[in-house]
Scaffold this motif. Sequence first.
Motif, PDB file in Angstrom:
ATOM      1  N   ARG A  42      35.324   4.097 -25.234  1.00 40.64           N
ATOM      2  CA  ARG A  42      34.737   4.937 -24.184  1.00 40.64           C
ATOM      3  C   ARG A  42      33.411   4.336 -23.709  1.00 40.64           C
ATOM      4  N   ALA A  43      32.583   3.886 -24.641  1.00 43.50           N
ATOM      5  CA  ALA A  43      31.288   3.302 -24.293  1.00 43.50           C
ATOM      6  C   ALA A  43      31.448   2.022 -23.473  1.00 43.50           C
ATOM      7  N   ALA A  44      32.539   1.287 -23.720  1.00 40.72           N
ATOM      8  CA  ALA A  44      32.785   0.032 -23.011  1.00 40.72           C
ATOM      9  C   ALA A  44      33.610   0.214 -21.742  1.00 40.72           C
ATOM     10  N   GLY A  45      34.130   1.426 -21.533  1.00 45.44           N
ATOM     11  CA  GLY A  45      34.945   1.671 -20.353  1.00 45.44           C
ATOM     12  C   GLY A  45      36.339   1.082 -20.438  1.00 45.44           C
ATOM     13  N   ILE A  46      36.856   0.979 -21.673  1.00 50.57           N
ATOM     14  CA  ILE A  46      38.213   0.476 -21.890  1.00 50.57           C
ATOM     15  C   ILE A  46      38.973   1.522 -22.695  1.00 50.57           C
ATOM     16  N   THR A  47      40.269   1.317 -22.863  1.00 49.88           N
ATOM     17  CA  THR A  47      41.056   2.257 -23.657  1.00 49.88           C
ATOM     18  C   THR A  47      40.985   1.880 -25.136  1.00 49.88           C
ATOM     19  N   ALA A  48      41.209   2.867 -25.986  1.00 51.59           N
ATOM     20  CA  ALA A  48      41.241   2.612 -27.419  1.00 51.59           C
ATOM     21  C   ALA A  48      42.395   1.658 -27.759  1.00 51.59           C
ATOM     22  N   SER A  49      43.479   1.756 -27.025  1.00 48.38           N
ATOM     23  CA  SER A  49      44.620   0.864 -27.240  1.00 48.38           C
ATOM     24  C   SER A  49      44.244  -0.593 -26.949  1.00 48.38           C
ATOM     25  N   TYR A  50      43.519  -0.801 -25.861  1.00 47.27           N
ATOM     26  CA  TYR A  50      43.068  -2.152 -25.508  1.00 47.27           C
ATOM     27  C   TYR A  50      42.149  -2.691 -26.599  1.00 47.27           C
ATOM     28  N   LEU A  51      41.217  -1.869 -27.067  1.00 46.29           N
ATOM     29  CA  LEU A  51      40.301  -2.283 -28.128  1.00 46.29           C
ATOM     30  C   LEU A  51      41.069  -2.602 -29.401  1.00 46.29           C
ATOM     31  N   SER A  52      42.057  -1.802 -29.723  1.00 43.84           N
ATOM     32  CA  SER A  52      42.872  -2.053 -30.903  1.00 43.84           C
ATOM     33  C   SER A  52      43.571  -3.404 -30.806  1.00 43.84           C
ATOM     34  N   ARG A  53      44.126  -3.704 -29.645  1.00 40.23           N
ATOM     35  CA  ARG A  53      44.807  -4.996 -29.449  1.00 40.23           C
ATOM     36  C   ARG A  53      43.825  -6.155 -29.585  1.00 40.23           C
ATOM     37  N   LEU A  54      42.587  -5.984 -29.144  1.00 41.96           N
ATOM     38  CA  LEU A  54      41.571  -7.023 -29.316  1.00 41.96           C
ATOM     39  C   LEU A  54      41.265  -7.223 -30.798  1.00 41.96           C
ATOM     40  N   GLU A  55      41.048  -6.122 -31.494  1.00 38.98           N
ATOM     41  CA  GLU A  55      40.662  -6.202 -32.901  1.00 38.98           C
ATOM     42  C   GLU A  55      41.754  -6.793 -33.784  1.00 38.98           C
ATOM     43  N   THR A  56      42.998  -6.547 -33.448  1.00 37.42           N
ATOM     44  CA  THR A  56      44.100  -7.079 -34.264  1.00 37.42           C
ATOM     45  C   THR A  56      44.515  -8.486 -33.845  1.00 37.42           C
ATOM     46  N   GLY A  57      43.955  -8.981 -32.744  1.00 31.46           N
ATOM     47  CA  GLY A  57      44.287 -10.323 -32.284  1.00 31.46           C
ATOM     48  C   GLY A  57      45.521 -10.387 -31.409  1.00 31.46           C
ATOM     49  N   THR A  58      46.128  -9.232 -31.129  1.00 33.38           N
ATOM     50  CA  THR A  58      47.274  -9.209 -30.229  1.00 33.38           C
ATOM     51  C   THR A  58      46.840  -9.665 -28.841  1.00 33.38           C
ATOM     52  N   ARG A  59      45.628  -9.299 -28.496  1.00 37.33           N
ATOM     53  CA  ARG A  59      45.031  -9.720 -27.224  1.00 37.33           C
ATOM     54  C   ARG A  59      43.726 -10.420 -27.573  1.00 37.33           C
ATOM     55  N   THR A  60      43.487 -11.588 -26.976  1.00 39.04           N
ATOM     56  CA  THR A  60      42.260 -12.324 -27.285  1.00 39.04           C
ATOM     57  C   THR A  60      41.416 -12.621 -26.051  1.00 39.04           C
ATOM     58  N   GLN A  61      42.013 -12.550 -24.880  1.00 40.40           N
ATOM     59  CA  GLN A  61      41.309 -12.897 -23.647  1.00 40.40           C
ATOM     60  C   GLN A  61      40.771 -11.648 -22.947  1.00 40.40           C
ATOM     61  N   MET A  62      39.538 -11.752 -22.452  1.00 41.75           N
ATOM     62  CA  MET A  62      38.937 -10.640 -21.700  1.00 41.75           C
ATOM     63  C   MET A  62      38.318 -11.184 -20.417  1.00 41.75           C
ATOM     64  N   ARG A  63      38.410 -10.390 -19.345  1.00 37.77           N
ATOM     65  CA  ARG A  63      37.743 -10.768 -18.101  1.00 37.77           C
ATOM     66  C   ARG A  63      36.238 -10.602 -18.282  1.00 37.77           C
ATOM     67  N   PRO A  64      35.451 -11.351 -17.533  1.00 39.27           N
ATOM     68  CA  PRO A  64      33.991 -11.317 -17.711  1.00 39.27           C
ATOM     69  C   PRO A  64      33.376  -9.927 -17.621  1.00 39.27           C
ATOM     70  N   ASP A  65      33.780  -9.118 -16.663  1.00 44.45           N
ATOM     71  CA  ASP A  65      33.171  -7.795 -16.528  1.00 44.45           C
ATOM     72  C   ASP A  65      33.519  -6.889 -17.706  1.00 44.45           C
ATOM     73  N   THR A  66      34.738  -6.967 -18.182  1.00 47.07           N
ATOM     74  CA  THR A  66      35.163  -6.156 -19.319  1.00 47.07           C
ATOM     75  C   THR A  66      34.475  -6.631 -20.592  1.00 47.07           C
ATOM     76  N   TYR A  67      34.400  -7.946 -20.756  1.00 43.84           N
ATOM     77  CA  TYR A  67      33.713  -8.516 -21.925  1.00 43.84           C
ATOM     78  C   TYR A  67      32.244  -8.096 -21.943  1.00 43.84           C
TER      79      TYR A  67
END
Length: 83
Positions: free
Chosen positions: A31-56
């Motif tokens: 919520r603080a980053a303006g992303i979904t908890a699902s997206y954050l979960s995928r980042l933390e588990t390594g399922t997703r590793t790439q982020m756009r500059p504004d989101t990062y």
Amino acid sequence: MEQPPATYQVNGAAVRHIRMRHGLDQKQAARAAGITASYLSRLETGTRTQMRPDTYAALRTALCATDDQLLAPIDEEPTREKR
């Protein structure tokens, strides 16, 4: 002027560690980053590793973290097999 990269490769384990160190659950941090908890979960588990500059940038700000803490290490030279 140097352009930012098209995407940033993040270290998911580091994201999780920093989030937990701040005492945030995934929903709070997302919520603080303006992303979904699902997206954050995928980042933390390594399922997703790439982020756009504004989101990062939003995630980095939400976690009060630095690039050195969040970005995955860059390989200087590709690993070569020895024969």
